[in-house]
Design an enzyme around this catalytic site. Structure first.
Site, PDB file in Angstrom:
ATOM      1  N   ARG A 123       0.856  -1.199   0.000  1.00  0.00           N
ATOM      2  CA  ARG A 123       0.000   0.000   0.000  1.00  0.00           C
ATOM      3  C   ARG A 123       0.888   1.243   0.000  1.00  0.00           C
ATOM      4  O   ARG A 123       1.033   1.934   0.998  1.00  0.00           O
ATOM      5  CB  ARG A 123      -0.920   0.008   1.233  1.00  0.00           C
ATOM      6  N   GLU A 129       6.350   0.613   7.256  1.00  0.00           N
ATOM      7  CA  GLU A 129       5.940   1.670   6.333  1.00  0.00           C
ATOM      8  C   GLU A 129       5.125   1.101   5.179  1.00  0.00           C
ATOM      9  O   GLU A 129       5.561   0.161   4.486  1.00  0.00           O
ATOM     10  CB  GLU A 129       7.182   2.373   5.772  1.00  0.00           C
ATOM     11  N   ASP A 130       3.934   1.637   4.984  1.00  0.00           N
ATOM     12  CA  ASP A 130       3.098   1.326   3.820  1.00  0.00           C
ATOM     13  C   ASP A 130       2.767  -0.165   3.688  1.00  0.00           C
ATOM     14  O   ASP A 130       2.784  -0.727   2.590  1.00  0.00           O
ATOM     15  CB  ASP A 130       3.745   1.851   2.537  1.00  0.00           C
ATOM     16  N   ASN A 170      -2.066  11.139   0.237  1.00  0.00           N
ATOM     17  CA  ASN A 170      -0.937  11.371  -0.662  1.00  0.00           C
ATOM     18  C   ASN A 170      -0.989  10.375  -1.822  1.00  0.00           C
ATOM     19  O   ASN A 170      -1.558   9.302  -1.685  1.00  0.00           O
ATOM     20  CB  ASN A 170       0.382  11.172   0.098  1.00  0.00           C
ATOM     21  N   ASN A 227       2.515  16.873   7.295  1.00  0.00           N
ATOM     22  CA  ASN A 227       3.504  15.926   6.796  1.00  0.00           C
ATOM     23  C   ASN A 227       4.120  15.159   7.959  1.00  0.00           C
ATOM     24  O   ASN A 227       4.557  15.758   8.943  1.00  0.00           O
ATOM     25  CB  ASN A 227       4.592  16.682   6.020  1.00  0.00           C
TER      26      ASN A 227
END
Length: 648
Positions: A252, A342-343, A507, A551
């Site tokens: 992802r 992460e992701d 994002n 951010n």
């Protein structure tokens, strides 16, 4: 300090590398000593190296005081400034955290052409005349000597000539592979201009095209082919003292979906920011991609795809690979290495965080980092809209790892401020997913991480209807679906609130729920707006509006620095709350007057030091810190631990 084939040499007179913080007397060997220089792979080192060592020893003898009684003269090492906090000085960039005896005649130094190809030590035209003589660089460089400042000026001039963001990204990556210190110097001094280049939104396009632009590896690729050998793979990485690992499985990536092995751009980008914004030494950072395949048919059919050409592994096969990786990391790097997930897709992200949160120092930036930076923005926004967090009603579009992570941290902060149970605080927070408002009647079909947000309420199908029924004061988008905050939604929020708070967090820019221009125009200039990706200032009715960027780079570099320099062994939710509050305090009245709920990035290293200090304090308070005793001035302590990209 220079490196040749893995060997290192501390030559203080030539490279300018600092040595011990206390004076250390070093006896030069007698002239009859024979130096045998061998690289780490057993091959003899170039003859020039031995010549340089011989000349170094001769200089040590010749420069010694004439009154010295023996031929084996003594050289005094001048005291140097120290970098505290136990931050590993892998390259000898500043000062080792522990005094060690130096025996320079037994080590080697890279020189000549190899030195110009080593990004850790290459200075390009900034090598001085003396350095060029000392390291056999004459003729290998043009005769001019320039400063690092002039190099920065030249690189920025070149960078601004590129019209395509991806070209700028590739130019920055080329610089990082050529001259590491110049790369970080450039990024630190031009962070507001270059942050969108090395990270969102440009990094999203870079990941999509990673197979086509791939030149050389910048991290470790661990695939299913390495199952049973992951510890061996970790030991192939040249740096041995790793403090931060950012790992993804590429399922992802931002709001772009499954990019498989090409998700490596995310760990590389994150760790660049760890060094530039948080001061973690580049040598202590390791990007990792876990390649278990991809379900992206376009990539599977792409001849330039660099990953495994198979469907994504799931279930036990997936769990065993991740478990082997996590155990190998702890075995190889110790208990205190920070592992940042992460992701990962929702169905894995929450499970991994829950599984390893009690056994490893782990942090999920999508769940926890996003939550912390958004909570900070909301705390700041209260100065503009009034009231406390518990006075407001929150509506989310998106109930994935980002949305539920933000919602939970808001509930924890409300609970902390009002002394009510977290379950009670959650009642002010509503989430909408692809099937509508999350309510009790849907609880049996909900994923486990959504169930705490299933309130007693009639079903509501659309976001617009949810706005009208819930009457939120704050609208937060974390859906990954672009343009879902429609004109009707923003106008409905504006009809309910004098100053509606609208956060479009997804994002990259193409996936943002709405643009800054849309938010300000549709709210008639009354919205308090921030986004995940940057937007240019907007003019409406003759007034300019500068939108903030929520951010994660505000939080995770300083947060990670705090964990490392405190020697923390676990991450606690109270650390995230402390980081949010520290960031909110950095927003000035001048920023608020412009409608900004985040401080400018130009001061980000100072902000990171403030956040790190708060995290360190909380780690000691919770008994999770292992570096003793606790420093007196935590902010100065954090600043002293930060990596500097200036040439030595």
């Amino acid at each position: 300090m220079f490196s040749l084939y893995g060997c290192t040499f501390l030559n203080n007179t030539l490279s300018g590398v600092s040595t011990q913080s206390s004076q250390r007397k070093i006896s030069a060997p007698p002239p009859s000593v024979v130096v045998a220089s061998v690289s780490s792979n057993g091959r003899p080192v170039d003859r020039n190296v031995s010549i340089l060592m011989e000349s170094t020893l001769k200089g040590m003898r010749d420069n010694a005081p004439s009154s010295s009684p023996s031929q084996s003269q003594v050289t005094e090492i001048e005291p140097a400034s120290t970098v505290g906090g136990g931050v590993e000085d892998v390259y000898g960039e500043d000062t080792a955290t522990e005094d060690q005896y130096i025996t320079p005649w037994t080590l080697t130094v890279a020189s000549g052409y190899p030195l110009l190809r080593d990004p850790h030590y290459n200075k390009g035209l900034a090598f001085t005349v003396k350095e060029r003589d000392a390291h056999f660089l004459r003729g290998l460089l043009p005769p001019v000597v320039v400063s690092q400042e002039l190099q920065v000026k030249k690189m920025m001039a070149n960078m601004r000539q590129y019209q395509v963001p991806l070209q700028r990204y590739m130019a920055m990556m080329d610089l990082q592979e050529r001259n590491e210190r110049l790369f970080y110097k450039l990024l630190i001094e031009n962070v507001e201009e270059l942050l969108p280049v090395v990270y969102t939104p440009t990094v999203g396009e870079a990941c999509q095209k990673y197979g086509s632009i791939f030149r050389q590896p910048q991290g470790l690729f661990i695939s299913l082919k390495e199952k049973g050998r992951i510890l061996e793979v970790l030991r192939n990485w040249p740096e041995k003292k790793i403090q931060v690992i950012v790992v993804t499985d590429g399922e992802r990536i931002l709001g772009l979906g499954d990019l498989g092995c090409q998700g490596m751009g995310i760990p590389v980008g994150k760790l660049s920011l760890y060094s530039a914004l948080g001061g973690i030494r580049p040598s202590a950072c390791l990007p990792v991609t876990i390649d278990v395949g991809t379900n992206n048919e376009q990539l599977l059919n792409d001849e330039f795809y660099i990953g495994l050409r198979r469907r994504r592994a799931t279930g036990q096969e997936y769990a065993e690979l991740l478990d082997e990786f996590m155990n190998a990391v702890k075995q190889n790097y110790g208990e205190k290495v920070l592992i940042q997930f992460e992701d990962f897709a929702n169905h894995n992200a929450f499970d991994l965080l829950a599984k390893y949160g009690t056994t490893h120092l782990v942090f999920n930036d999508d769940i926890q980092g996003t939550a912390s930076v958004v909570l900070s923005g909301l705390i700041t926004a209260l100065n503009l809209v009034g009231g406390t967090l518990s006075d407001h009603r929150f509506l989310f579009l998106g109930a994935g790892e980002a949305g539920t992570g933000i919602a939970e941290l808001i509930a924890l902060e409300i609970s902390k401020q009002t002394n009510v149970p977290v379950e009670e605080a959650r009642k002010k927070i509503f989430l909408v997913d692809s099937k509508g408002l999350i309510v009790k009647s849907r609880v049996e079909t909900l994923q486990h991480f959504k169930r705490p947000w299933a309130h007693e309420h009639e079903p509501v199908r659309t976001l617009l209807d949810a706005v009208k029924v819930i009457k939120p004061t704050i609208l937060i988008g974390s859906s990954g679906a672009g343009r879902t905050f429609t004109k009707e939604v923003v106008e409905a929020m504006s009809a309910l609130n004098e100053k509606p708070v609208i956060l479009a967090l997804s994002n990259p820019t193409s996936q943002s729920e709405c643009t800054a221009e849309e938010a300000y125009t549709w709210s008639e200039g009354r919205a308090i707006f921030a986004s995940g990706s940057p937007f240019s200032p907007v003019e409406y009715n003759g007034k300019f509006y500068a939108s903030g960027q929520a951010n994660n780079a505000y939080i995770f570099p300083g947060f990670g620095l705090g964990l490392i320099i405190s020697g923390a062994i676990r991450v606690h939710d109270d650390m995230l709350l402390a980081a949010s509050e520290a960031l909110a305090e950095q927003v000035s009245q001048e920023n608020l007057d412009k409608g900004l709920i985040y401080p400018p990035f130009s001061n980000i290293r100072k902000i990171s030091a403030q956040i790190a200090a708060r995290v360190v304090a909380k780690a000691y308070e919770l008994g999770l810190a292992t570096r003793l005793p606790q420093p007196e001035n935590l902010e100065k302590y954090a600043e002293s631990c930060m990596y500097s990209p200036n040439y030595r």
